[in-house]
Scaffold this active site. Structure first.
Site, PDB file in Angstrom:
ATOM      1  N   ASP A 101       0.830  -1.220   0.000  1.00 16.05           N
ATOM      2  CA  ASP A 101       0.000   0.000   0.000  1.00 16.05           C
ATOM      3  C   ASP A 101       0.861   1.266   0.000  1.00 16.05           C
ATOM      4  O   ASP A 101       1.960   1.279   0.552  1.00 16.05           O
ATOM      5  CB  ASP A 101      -0.916  -0.025   1.233  1.00 16.05           C
ATOM      6  CG  ASP A 101      -2.052   0.977   1.109  1.00 16.05           C
ATOM      7  OD1 ASP A 101      -2.375   1.383  -0.029  1.00 16.05           O
ATOM      8  OD2 ASP A 101      -2.604   1.366   2.154  1.00 16.05           O
TER       9      ASP A 101
ATOM     10  N   ASN B 299       1.240   3.311  -2.995  1.00 15.13           N
ATOM     11  CA  ASN B 299       1.706   3.711  -4.336  1.00 15.13           C
ATOM     12  C   ASN B 299       1.129   5.052  -4.770  1.00 15.13           C
ATOM     13  O   ASN B 299       1.841   5.908  -5.298  1.00 15.13           O
ATOM     14  CB  ASN B 299       1.268   2.675  -5.376  1.00 15.13           C
ATOM     15  CG  ASN B 299       2.036   1.385  -5.284  1.00 15.13           C
ATOM     16  OD1 ASN B 299       3.046   1.321  -4.601  1.00 15.13           O
ATOM     17  ND2 ASN B 299       1.555   0.367  -5.962  1.00 15.13           N
ATOM     18  N   GLY B 300      -0.179   5.190  -4.572  1.00 13.48           N
ATOM     19  CA  GLY B 300      -0.855   6.400  -5.043  1.00 13.48           C
ATOM     20  C   GLY B 300      -0.290   7.643  -4.372  1.00 13.48           C
ATOM     21  O   GLY B 300       0.035   8.637  -5.035  1.00 13.48           O
ATOM     22  N   ARG B 301      -0.139   7.580  -3.047  1.00 12.05           N
ATOM     23  CA  ARG B 301       0.394   8.736  -2.307  1.00 12.05           C
ATOM     24  C   ARG B 301       1.821   9.043  -2.737  1.00 12.05           C
ATOM     25  O   ARG B 301       2.202  10.186  -2.895  1.00 12.05           O
ATOM     26  CB  ARG B 301       0.333   8.472  -0.791  1.00 12.05           C
ATOM     27  CG  ARG B 301      -1.028   8.740  -0.188  1.00 12.05           C
ATOM     28  CD  ARG B 301      -1.159   8.125   1.175  1.00 12.05           C
ATOM     29  NE  ARG B 301      -1.350   6.684   1.102  1.00 12.05           N
ATOM     30  CZ  ARG B 301      -1.187   5.845   2.102  1.00 12.05           C
ATOM     31  NH1 ARG B 301      -0.792   6.299   3.279  1.00 12.05           N
ATOM     32  NH2 ARG B 301      -1.407   4.552   1.951  1.00 12.05           N
ATOM     33  N   TRP B 302       2.612   8.004  -2.932  1.00  6.45           N
ATOM     34  CA  TRP B 302       4.004   8.201  -3.378  1.00  6.45           C
ATOM     35  C   TRP B 302       4.028   8.910  -4.736  1.00  6.45           C
ATOM     36  O   TRP B 302       4.768   9.864  -4.941  1.00  6.45           O
ATOM     37  CB  TRP B 302       4.703   6.843  -3.477  1.00  6.45           C
ATOM     38  CG  TRP B 302       6.185   6.919  -3.718  1.00  6.45           C
ATOM     39  CD1 TRP B 302       7.168   6.879  -2.785  1.00  6.45           C
ATOM     40  CD2 TRP B 302       6.850   7.045  -4.990  1.00  6.45           C
ATOM     41  NE1 TRP B 302       8.407   6.969  -3.378  1.00  6.45           N
ATOM     42  CE2 TRP B 302       8.239   7.072  -4.733  1.00  6.45           C
ATOM     43  CE3 TRP B 302       6.398   7.138  -6.308  1.00  6.45           C
ATOM     44  CZ2 TRP B 302       9.194   7.192  -5.753  1.00  6.45           C
ATOM     45  CZ3 TRP B 302       7.345   7.263  -7.320  1.00  6.45           C
ATOM     46  CH2 TRP B 302       8.726   7.290  -7.042  1.00  6.45           C
TER      47      TRP B 302
ATOM     48  N   HIS C 254       2.260   3.665  -8.979  1.00  4.68           N
ATOM     49  CA  HIS C 254       2.055   2.243  -9.258  1.00  4.68           C
ATOM     50  C   HIS C 254       3.238   1.683 -10.052  1.00  4.68           C
ATOM     51  O   HIS C 254       3.710   0.584  -9.794  1.00  4.68           O
ATOM     52  CB  HIS C 254       0.752   2.024 -10.033  1.00  4.68           C
ATOM     53  CG  HIS C 254      -0.477   2.341  -9.227  1.00  4.68           C
ATOM     54  ND1 HIS C 254      -0.685   1.802  -7.977  1.00  4.68           N
ATOM     55  CD2 HIS C 254      -1.543   3.148  -9.469  1.00  4.68           C
ATOM     56  CE1 HIS C 254      -1.846   2.251  -7.496  1.00  4.68           C
ATOM     57  NE2 HIS C 254      -2.373   3.081  -8.380  1.00  4.68           N
TER      58      HIS C 254
ATOM     59  N   LEU D  56      10.319 -20.663  -5.462  1.00  6.65           N
ATOM     60  CA  LEU D  56       9.437 -19.731  -4.750  1.00  6.65           C
ATOM     61  C   LEU D  56       8.067 -19.749  -5.415  1.00  6.65           C
ATOM     62  O   LEU D  56       7.967 -19.655  -6.642  1.00  6.65           O
ATOM     63  CB  LEU D  56      10.010 -18.304  -4.822  1.00  6.65           C
ATOM     64  CG  LEU D  56       9.083 -17.179  -4.345  1.00  6.65           C
ATOM     65  CD1 LEU D  56       8.842 -17.265  -2.844  1.00  6.65           C
ATOM     66  CD2 LEU D  56       9.668 -15.805  -4.700  1.00  6.65           C
TER      67      LEU D  56
ATOM     68  N   ARG E  15       2.205  -4.714   5.994  1.00  5.19           N
ATOM     69  CA  ARG E  15       1.430  -3.713   5.258  1.00  5.19           C
ATOM     70  C   ARG E  15       2.211  -2.419   5.280  1.00  5.19           C
ATOM     71  O   ARG E  15       2.467  -1.846   6.346  1.00  5.19           O
ATOM     72  CB  ARG E  15       0.048  -3.475   5.853  1.00  5.19           C
ATOM     73  CG  ARG E  15      -0.731  -2.440   5.014  1.00  5.19           C
ATOM     74  CD  ARG E  15      -2.146  -2.182   5.447  1.00  5.19           C
ATOM     75  NE  ARG E  15      -2.798  -1.305   4.465  1.00  5.19           N
ATOM     76  CZ  ARG E  15      -4.042  -1.424   4.046  1.00  5.19           C
ATOM     77  NH1 ARG E  15      -4.809  -2.363   4.500  1.00  5.19           N
ATOM     78  NH2 ARG E  15      -4.544  -0.571   3.152  1.00  5.19           N
TER      79      ARG E  15
ATOM     80  N   SER F 100      -8.062  -4.739   5.096  1.00  2.87           N
ATOM     81  CA  SER F 100      -8.678  -4.511   3.785  1.00  2.87           C
ATOM     82  C   SER F 100      -9.074  -5.814   3.068  1.00  2.87           C
ATOM     83  O   SER F 100      -8.780  -5.992   1.885  1.00  2.87           O
ATOM     84  CB  SER F 100      -7.747  -3.671   2.904  1.00  2.87           C
ATOM     85  OG  SER F 100      -7.407  -2.459   3.537  1.00  2.87           O
TER      86      SER F 100
END
Ligand code: IPE
Ligand code: IPE
Ligand code: MG
Length: 224
Positions: A12, A14-17, A29, A122, A172, A180
């Site tokens: 969580d 990405n948008g704010r960054w 993103h 993995l 998170r 969420s």
């Protein structure tokens, strides 16, 4: 030292960054994908066998169409360009969530899963159009249909994470403390790390630090 098999991450922030540094949520993103690659690399180095990444929730359809389209085009490009490389690294890609995307993306996801099915270094569970409540409801419906006894072991088998042990760690990023609708059943005994950093700023050092803290936690599972 606690053993560690499975790390789950709510990626969580990405948008704010993006807004802060590039004046565009979508740029955030894009930058977030670089972090994904770094974390995959370190996960392999740490010999962790499962990594579950929350990439798109059932609730994320509430976002503006432009952002949703951008997210899926990023994913499409990423898989097209990187699936060969992931395969070479012996990584298995497993999608959890409901695959009801464009024909083209569904095909690409199925192709990527099939191609990497037998890989063993993995397993990456990529949560796409994933919601934990929906996952549980669908599991119970199927159990009913198959006349399956309702108990913990059987329900776990009917979840999309059936081939994955429960995560020992949940991270998170983005300085928000909520789940969420992510892995509500599977996280029953998971150690949770809420990180202040936004996902594109989260780096290998932060990841190693979380793992180090986890290793030393006294895990009780109800005992003393
Ligand atoms: C998480 O970052 C990525 C997705 C949901 C796809 P956000 O886009 O939620 O970033 P913030 O929380 O708005 O900063
Ligand atoms: C959760 O992040 C989903 C993903 C990281 C993919 P959100 O940013 O969408 O969560 P809420 O809606 O703020 O709780
Ligand atoms: Mg968010």
């Amino acid at each position: 030292m606690n053993p560690l098999n499975h790390v789950a991450i709510i990626m969580d922030g990405n948008g704010r960054w993006g807004l802060k540094y590039k004046n565009s949520r979508n740029e955030g993103h894009r930058a977030g994908l670089d972090t994904v690659e770094k974390i995959i690399k370190e996960t392999i180095k740490q010999k962790i066998n499962y990594l579950t990444l929350y990439a798109f929730s059932t609730e994320n359809w509430n976002r503006p169409k432009k952002e949703i389209n951008y997210l899926f085009s990023l994913l499409e490009n990423f898989l097209t360009n990187k699936i060969e490389d992931l395969h070479k690294q012996n990584i298995k890609l497993n999608i959890i969530g409901v695959k009801n995307f464009s024909k083209k993306l569904n095909k690409l996801l199925n192709f990527s899963e099939k191609k990497t099915l037998k890989n063993t270094t993995l397993q990456i569970n990529l949560a796409l159009n994933y919601g934990s409540k929906l996952e549980i409801i669908n599991a119970i419906k199927k159990m009913n249909k198959n006349n399956e006894k309702i108990n913990e072991i059987n329900l776990s088998k009917y979840l999309q994470t059936n081939n994955t042990p429960d995560p020992e760690i949940l991270i998170r990023t983005g300085n928000t403390k909520r789940l969420s609708n992510f892995l509500l059943w599977q996280l029953a005994y998971t150690e949770i790390f809420f990180e202040k950093k936004l996902w594109p700023d989260f780096d290998k050092k932060d990841y190693v630090k979380v793992i180090g803290k986890f290793r030393k936690i006294k895990r009780n599972f109800g005992n003393i």
